[in-house]
Design an enzyme around this catalytic site. Structure first.
Site, PDB file in Angstrom:
ATOM      1  N   LYS A   1       0.766   5.108  26.881  1.00 25.23           N
ATOM      2  CA  LYS A   1       2.199   5.642  26.310  1.00 25.23           C
ATOM      3  C   LYS A   1       3.030   4.152  26.514  1.00 25.23           C
ATOM      4  O   LYS A   1       3.152   3.624  27.411  1.00 25.23           O
ATOM      5  CB  LYS A   1       2.917   6.555  26.797  1.00 25.23           C
ATOM      6  CG  LYS A   1       4.261   6.909  26.347  1.00 25.23           C
ATOM      7  CD  LYS A   1       5.024   7.957  27.082  1.00 25.23           C
ATOM      8  CE  LYS A   1       6.286   7.860  26.500  1.00 25.23           C
ATOM      9  NZ  LYS A   1       6.979   9.219  27.201  1.00 25.23           N
TER      10      LYS A   1
ATOM     11  N   PHE B   1      -1.239  10.235  -8.179  1.00 23.49           N
ATOM     12  CA  PHE B   1       0.199  10.532  -7.908  1.00 23.49           C
ATOM     13  C   PHE B   1       1.250   9.576  -7.768  1.00 23.49           C
ATOM     14  O   PHE B   1       0.767   8.509  -6.882  1.00 23.49           O
ATOM     15  CB  PHE B   1       0.412  11.622  -7.265  1.00 23.49           C
ATOM     16  CG  PHE B   1       0.046  13.304  -7.745  1.00 23.49           C
ATOM     17  CD1 PHE B   1       1.079  14.079  -7.959  1.00 23.49           C
ATOM     18  CD2 PHE B   1      -0.841  13.582  -8.130  1.00 23.49           C
ATOM     19  CE1 PHE B   1       0.786  15.436  -8.306  1.00 23.49           C
ATOM     20  CE2 PHE B   1      -1.437  14.837  -8.575  1.00 23.49           C
ATOM     21  CZ  PHE B   1      -0.345  15.749  -8.767  1.00 23.49           C
TER      22      PHE B   1
ATOM     23  N   ILE C   1      -7.131   4.096  -1.134  1.00 24.00           N
ATOM     24  CA  ILE C   1      -8.103   5.161  -1.513  1.00 24.00           C
ATOM     25  C   ILE C   1      -8.166   5.422  -3.007  1.00 24.00           C
ATOM     26  O   ILE C   1      -9.395   5.322  -3.588  1.00 24.00           O
ATOM     27  CB  ILE C   1      -8.119   6.549  -1.036  1.00 24.00           C
ATOM     28  CG1 ILE C   1      -8.045   6.370   0.606  1.00 24.00           C
ATOM     29  CG2 ILE C   1      -8.810   7.768  -1.239  1.00 24.00           C
ATOM     30  CD1 ILE C   1      -7.418   7.627   1.329  1.00 24.00           C
TER      31      ILE C   1
ATOM     32  N   ASN D   1       4.820  10.590   7.180  1.00 27.11           N
ATOM     33  CA  ASN D   1       5.752  10.881   5.921  1.00 27.11           C
ATOM     34  C   ASN D   1       6.213  12.490   6.140  1.00 27.11           C
ATOM     35  O   ASN D   1       5.478  13.242   6.674  1.00 27.11           O
ATOM     36  CB  ASN D   1       5.297  10.477   4.660  1.00 27.11           C
ATOM     37  CG  ASN D   1       4.117  10.921   4.398  1.00 27.11           C
ATOM     38  OD1 ASN D   1       3.935  11.960   3.958  1.00 27.11           O
ATOM     39  ND2 ASN D   1       3.087  10.116   4.268  1.00 27.11           N
TER      40      ASN D   1
ATOM     41  N   LYS E   1       1.225   1.760 -11.887  1.00 26.52           N
ATOM     42  CA  LYS E   1       0.223   2.228 -11.239  1.00 26.52           C
ATOM     43  C   LYS E   1      -0.903   2.577 -11.918  1.00 26.52           C
ATOM     44  O   LYS E   1      -2.049   2.254 -11.481  1.00 26.52           O
ATOM     45  CB  LYS E   1       0.670   3.391 -10.112  1.00 26.52           C
ATOM     46  CG  LYS E   1      -0.293   3.802  -8.960  1.00 26.52           C
ATOM     47  CD  LYS E   1       0.679   4.743  -8.316  1.00 26.52           C
ATOM     48  CE  LYS E   1      -0.238   5.163  -7.077  1.00 26.52           C
ATOM     49  NZ  LYS E   1       0.449   6.196  -6.094  1.00 26.52           N
TER      50      LYS E   1
ATOM     51  N   LYS F   1      -4.305   0.291 -11.173  1.00 26.33           N
ATOM     52  CA  LYS F   1      -5.411   1.063 -10.381  1.00 26.33           C
ATOM     53  C   LYS F   1      -6.472   1.423 -11.459  1.00 26.33           C
ATOM     54  O   LYS F   1      -7.634   2.020 -10.791  1.00 26.33           O
ATOM     55  CB  LYS F   1      -4.782   2.010  -9.473  1.00 26.33           C
ATOM     56  CG  LYS F   1      -3.995   1.605  -8.541  1.00 26.33           C
ATOM     57  CD  LYS F   1      -3.466   2.369  -7.411  1.00 26.33           C
ATOM     58  CE  LYS F   1      -2.527   1.713  -6.354  1.00 26.33           C
ATOM     59  NZ  LYS F   1      -2.410   2.403  -5.227  1.00 26.33           N
TER      60      LYS F   1
ATOM     61  N   ASP G   1       0.679   3.611   3.720  1.00 25.21           N
ATOM     62  CA  ASP G   1       0.293   2.296   3.221  1.00 25.21           C
ATOM     63  C   ASP G   1      -0.171   1.313   4.250  1.00 25.21           C
ATOM     64  O   ASP G   1      -1.001   0.470   4.127  1.00 25.21           O
ATOM     65  CB  ASP G   1       1.581   1.683   2.228  1.00 25.21           C
ATOM     66  CG  ASP G   1       1.616   2.363   0.990  1.00 25.21           C
ATOM     67  OD1 ASP G   1       0.719   2.920   0.452  1.00 25.21           O
ATOM     68  OD2 ASP G   1       2.662   2.486   0.493  1.00 25.21           O
TER      69      ASP G   1
END
Length: 400
Positions: free
Chosen positions: A287, A321, A305, A208, A335, A339, A277
């Protein structure tokens, strides 16, 4: 006078923001530092050496070969004297000179001759800052552990609006010589930062846009507040924070393993990394060759985590975050509750001014009893604000 005896060598280059430097000198001296000033020829078009001498109490240097200096080698004397070399403002031209190791005046020569850490506060037109050449120079200098403060975003002298403004003198002084109470003294803080990479085959992976800048700034801020900090970092291209133990990983699974090995010894956990995720179900050993028009990959979930840490029998105080592109508050609160976090910091990464890879950020911080908005600011400044808020909430949580 916390920094009495600290020697700051201030280099000033030829940008319009140079007019602010007498105030910067005063702010540094107010913290107890001894300040000496070096100006380039172009800087003297914007600020008077006499004014700088008056506020610093020291002669201003501008000559590479100073006949009044010991052995006429003023650059060596200044280079050895400095505990830190601060260049503010730093123009695009000076960044280029520093990148290529030019030494054609006193200030550029000092940069090569000193063993002191170098800090740069850039100031230039927004298009000059965004130019590929300047961004390439930025990347090279960061790899050499040159620290950058800013630039800030906003209206510029030319009328443009965008990144390129020099930070205000008080902000620069506070970042160079932070007056920070030791709110986290004796506490152990574990932080994750950066992206993860999930291998598809030996040459390809998915990842990302996270740069790691916010997590690294938090690690530095926590250390400055007195904490013993361990940083678990994905692959990034920024220097390691000073006095912070850094553990480098690549994949989400490696990050999970490293966090769980260290979290039992931590008082506070901050999950700032942009963890993938999902990961490919099968990583091929060779390859993947191009054949059909379509390629189908099957993905499976990575370990969570943040959730695993917060659900431990005796969890640390946990800050998560939420990087969102829509419904930021709604998703962040969901969230936080789902969590079982103590706090969550949410930001809108769809805004390219504060999204991934930006030098600035803005956050809204939520906890079960309230929320607080942290306005857009340089990530180093924002990190200090967030860590101070966290320290307050941590103390209140321990007293409950």
């Amino acid at each position: 006078m916390q920094y009495k005896g600290k020697n700051i060598l201030l280099g000033i280059t030829g940008g319009i923001a140079a007019y602010k430097t007498p105030d910067l000198v005063r702010k540094l001296i107010a913290k107890g530092a001894e300040v000496r000033v070096v100006v380039t020829d172009s800087a003297k078009e914007f600020v008077s050496p006499l004014a700088l001498q008056a506020v610093s109490g020291n002669p201003v240097s501008d000559n590479l070969l100073d006949k009044d200096a010991e052995a006429a080698m003023g650059h060596i004397e200044l280079a050895k004297w400095a505990d830190q070399l601060l260049i503010a403002p730093a123009t695009a031209n000076f960044m280029a000179k520093l990148t290529y190791g030019l030494a054609d005046d006193l200030l550029s020569t000092l940069c090569l001759a000193t063993a002191a850490p170098i800090t740069i506060a850039p100031a230039m037109n927004q298009q000059m800052w965004l130019a590929p050449a300047t961004q390439d120079n930025l990347a090279v200098l960061q790899k050499r552990n040159v620290r950058f403060l800013g630039p800030a975003q906003g209206e510029q002298a030319c009328g443009d609006v965008g990144p390129g403004r020099m930070l205000e003198p008080q902000d620069i002084a506070d970042l160079v010589l932070p007056d920070l109470p030791q709110l986290l003294f004796g506490r152990k803080v574990l932080i994750t930062a950066g992206p993860t990479r999930e291998d598809i085959d030996p040459v390809r992976y998915i990842t990302n846009h996270s740069s790691g800048k916010m997590g690294y700034a938090l690690a530095q801020a926590a250390q400055q507040l007195g904490a013993e900090v361990t940083l678990v970092s994905g692959p990034v291209n920024i220097p390691k924070p000073n006095k912070v133990k850094t553990l480098n990983i690549s994949s989400a699974e490696q990050m999970h393993e490293t966090v769980m090995q260290n979290v039992m010894h931590s008082d506070i956990f901050i999950g700032c990394a942009a963890v993938a995720d999902y990961k490919p179900l099968n990583r091929t050993s060779q390859k993947i060759k191009k054949s059909d028009q379509e390629l189908t990959l099957t993905f499976i979930k990575n370990p969570d985590i943040l959730s695993d840490v917060a659900h431990l029998d005796n969890p640390p105080f946990t800050l998560g975050f939420a990087a969102e592109t829509q419904n930021v508050k709604e998703y962040a609160l969901s969230k936080l509750q789902r969590k079982k976090l103590n706090m969550i910091a949410a930001n809108d990464v769809s805004d390219d001014k504060i999204g991934f890879n930006s030098e600035q950020n803005a956050l809204t911080v939520f906890w079960p009893e309230g929320e607080q908005k942290l306005e857009i600011a340089d990530k180093s400044i924002l990190a200090i604000q967030l860590m101070k808020l966290l320290a307050l909430r941590y103390k209140e949580n321990k007293n409950d």
